[in-house]
Design a protein around this motif. Structure first.
Motif, PDB file in Angstrom:
ATOM      1  N   GLY A   9      -7.357 -32.844  16.546  1.00  0.00           N
ATOM      2  CA  GLY A   9      -7.658 -33.472  15.264  1.00  0.00           C
ATOM      3  C   GLY A   9      -7.152 -32.713  14.056  1.00  0.00           C
ATOM      4  O   GLY A   9      -7.595 -32.953  12.929  1.00  0.00           O
ATOM      5  N   VAL A  10      -6.215 -31.780  14.284  1.00  0.00           N
ATOM      6  CA  VAL A  10      -5.598 -31.075  13.149  1.00  0.00           C
ATOM      7  C   VAL A  10      -4.927 -32.100  12.241  1.00  0.00           C
ATOM      8  O   VAL A  10      -4.251 -33.014  12.704  1.00  0.00           O
ATOM      9  N   GLN A  11      -5.107 -31.937  10.946  1.00  0.00           N
ATOM     10  CA  GLN A  11      -4.628 -32.928   9.985  1.00  0.00           C
ATOM     11  C   GLN A  11      -3.296 -32.569   9.325  1.00  0.00           C
ATOM     12  O   GLN A  11      -2.675 -33.429   8.691  1.00  0.00           O
ATOM     13  N   HIS A  12      -2.872 -31.312   9.446  1.00  0.00           N
ATOM     14  CA  HIS A  12      -1.666 -30.883   8.727  1.00  0.00           C
ATOM     15  C   HIS A  12      -1.050 -29.695   9.447  1.00  0.00           C
ATOM     16  O   HIS A  12      -1.737 -28.696   9.712  1.00  0.00           O
ATOM     17  N   ILE A  13       0.234 -29.791   9.776  1.00  0.00           N
ATOM     18  CA  ILE A  13       0.985 -28.687  10.370  1.00  0.00           C
ATOM     19  C   ILE A  13       2.040 -28.233   9.369  1.00  0.00           C
ATOM     20  O   ILE A  13       2.861 -29.033   8.907  1.00  0.00           O
ATOM     21  N   VAL A  14       2.009 -26.949   9.040  1.00  0.00           N
ATOM     22  CA  VAL A  14       3.015 -26.353   8.163  1.00  0.00           C
ATOM     23  C   VAL A  14       3.900 -25.483   9.051  1.00  0.00           C
ATOM     24  O   VAL A  14       3.448 -24.481   9.605  1.00  0.00           O
ATOM     25  N   HIS A  15       5.153 -25.905   9.189  1.00  0.00           N
ATOM     26  CA  HIS A  15       6.065 -25.283  10.143  1.00  0.00           C
ATOM     27  C   HIS A  15       7.065 -24.373   9.439  1.00  0.00           C
ATOM     28  O   HIS A  15       7.687 -24.766   8.452  1.00  0.00           O
ATOM     29  N   LEU A  16       7.216 -23.162   9.959  1.00  0.00           N
ATOM     30  CA  LEU A  16       8.196 -22.211   9.437  1.00  0.00           C
ATOM     31  C   LEU A  16       9.505 -22.388  10.185  1.00  0.00           C
ATOM     32  O   LEU A  16       9.592 -22.086  11.378  1.00  0.00           O
ATOM     33  N   GLY A  17      10.519 -22.908   9.503  1.00  0.00           N
ATOM     34  CA  GLY A  17      11.800 -23.184  10.138  1.00  0.00           C
ATOM     35  C   GLY A  17      12.948 -22.381   9.557  1.00  0.00           C
ATOM     36  O   GLY A  17      12.809 -21.193   9.264  1.00  0.00           O
TER      37      GLY A  17
END
Length: 292
Positions: free
Chosen positions: A99-107
């Protein structure tokens, strides 16, 4: 009356340079910052210090459900390894299930059509995140200035420039961490579905040498070489990732990365302040640069 809880943010890579800085910036924010580590003793130490912490091993998906229970947001950073694709896939699945609402991905600072292996891996991960049903934000930093303290140190008053006469882009890791923390705190309502490219300086070898010379108060030369003449990748990188770094240098040298030779306003736009420029960063790290 509805009780609004502070967003629970799980920070992967919290023992590393970027994750550690992101976690530090969340300490005084109105969030529940949760540090993740694959090392149980590190988790115990953090908890003993009164910090929220969870055991999450990217190579062991069995650790994911408990670590992500109750999490609202996830900072996703993976090690320098080709394993990033399956690690990211499985943790994104677990985040969606939790149920995580937001993923901030380091690319990486890519254009969506990468042929360099590790750039392509990151783009695959980004596409998978976008199809997961979870709101997302992608961070695209250029090369960290901190490489001057690790893999591209000053040796005998010279810095090796492995892409011939081509310039490259840089950003301070401190700026990237500040942007990441702001995005995590403000959440998907403001930052969902967005990609942020971070590049504050674009310089060539002589330009880098001139900036370092002025900042350090001593003459620093640029040792300009081609990718084939560059030193071997550091031992902490696996062979596939190391080979992709060499390909990245080749593509910078032959012009396939020319699209990335730009300075972006991202730091100023998001943080409301000037970014850390290479000269100022070098002055701030003068003792470390000279000691290295």
């Amino acid at each position: 009356m509805q009780i609004v809880h502070a967003p629970r943010i799980v920070v992967l890579g919290a023992t590393g340079l970027t994750g550690g800085r992101v976690a530090a910036r969340l300490v005084d924010a109105p969030v529940d910052a949760v540090l993740a580590s694959r090392n149980p003793s590190t988790v115990r130490r953090w908890k003993g210090e009164g910090r929220s912490a969870v055991h999450l091993d990217l190579d062991d998906p069995r650790t994911f459900p408990a670590a992500l229970e109750g999490a609202d947001r996830l900072f996703l950073a993976t090690p320098y390894s080709g394993a990033m694709t399956h690690q990211s896939k499985t943790v994104v699945d677990a985040a969606a299930d939790a149920g995580v609402q937001h993923i901030v991905h380091l690319g990486i600072f890519g254009d969506g059509r990468a042929t360099d292996p590790h750039f392509a891996w990151h783009e695959l991960v980004e596409r998978y995140i976008e199809g997961s049903g979870v709101a997302w934000t992608h961070l695209h930093p250029h090369t960290f200035m901190e490489v001057l303290l690790t893999t591209s140190r000053i040796v005998d008053d010279s810095v090796t420039w492995p892409v011939g006469d081509k310039p490259m882009g840089f950003v301070a890791n401190e700026d990237l961490a500040a942007v990441a923390a702001k995005v995590l705190v403000e959440g998907p309502g403001r930052h969902g579905g967005k990609g942020y490219w971070l590049s504050t300086d674009v310089v060539d070898g002589p330009g880098m040498a001139a900036i370092l010379s002025e900042a350090l108060g001593r003459s620093i030369a640029a040792k300009v070489v081609t990718p084939e003449a560059a030193e071997q990748a550091p031992a902490f990188m696996d062979s596939a990732y190391a080979a992709s770094i060499l390909e990245y240098l080749r593509q910078n040298h032959d012009g396939r990365m020319d699209f990335s030779q730009v300075v972006t306003p991202t730091v100023a736009d998001l943080l409301g302040r000037d970014p850390i420029r290479l000269g100022d960063w070098a002055k701030a790290h003068k003792r470390e640069l000279l000691a290295a």
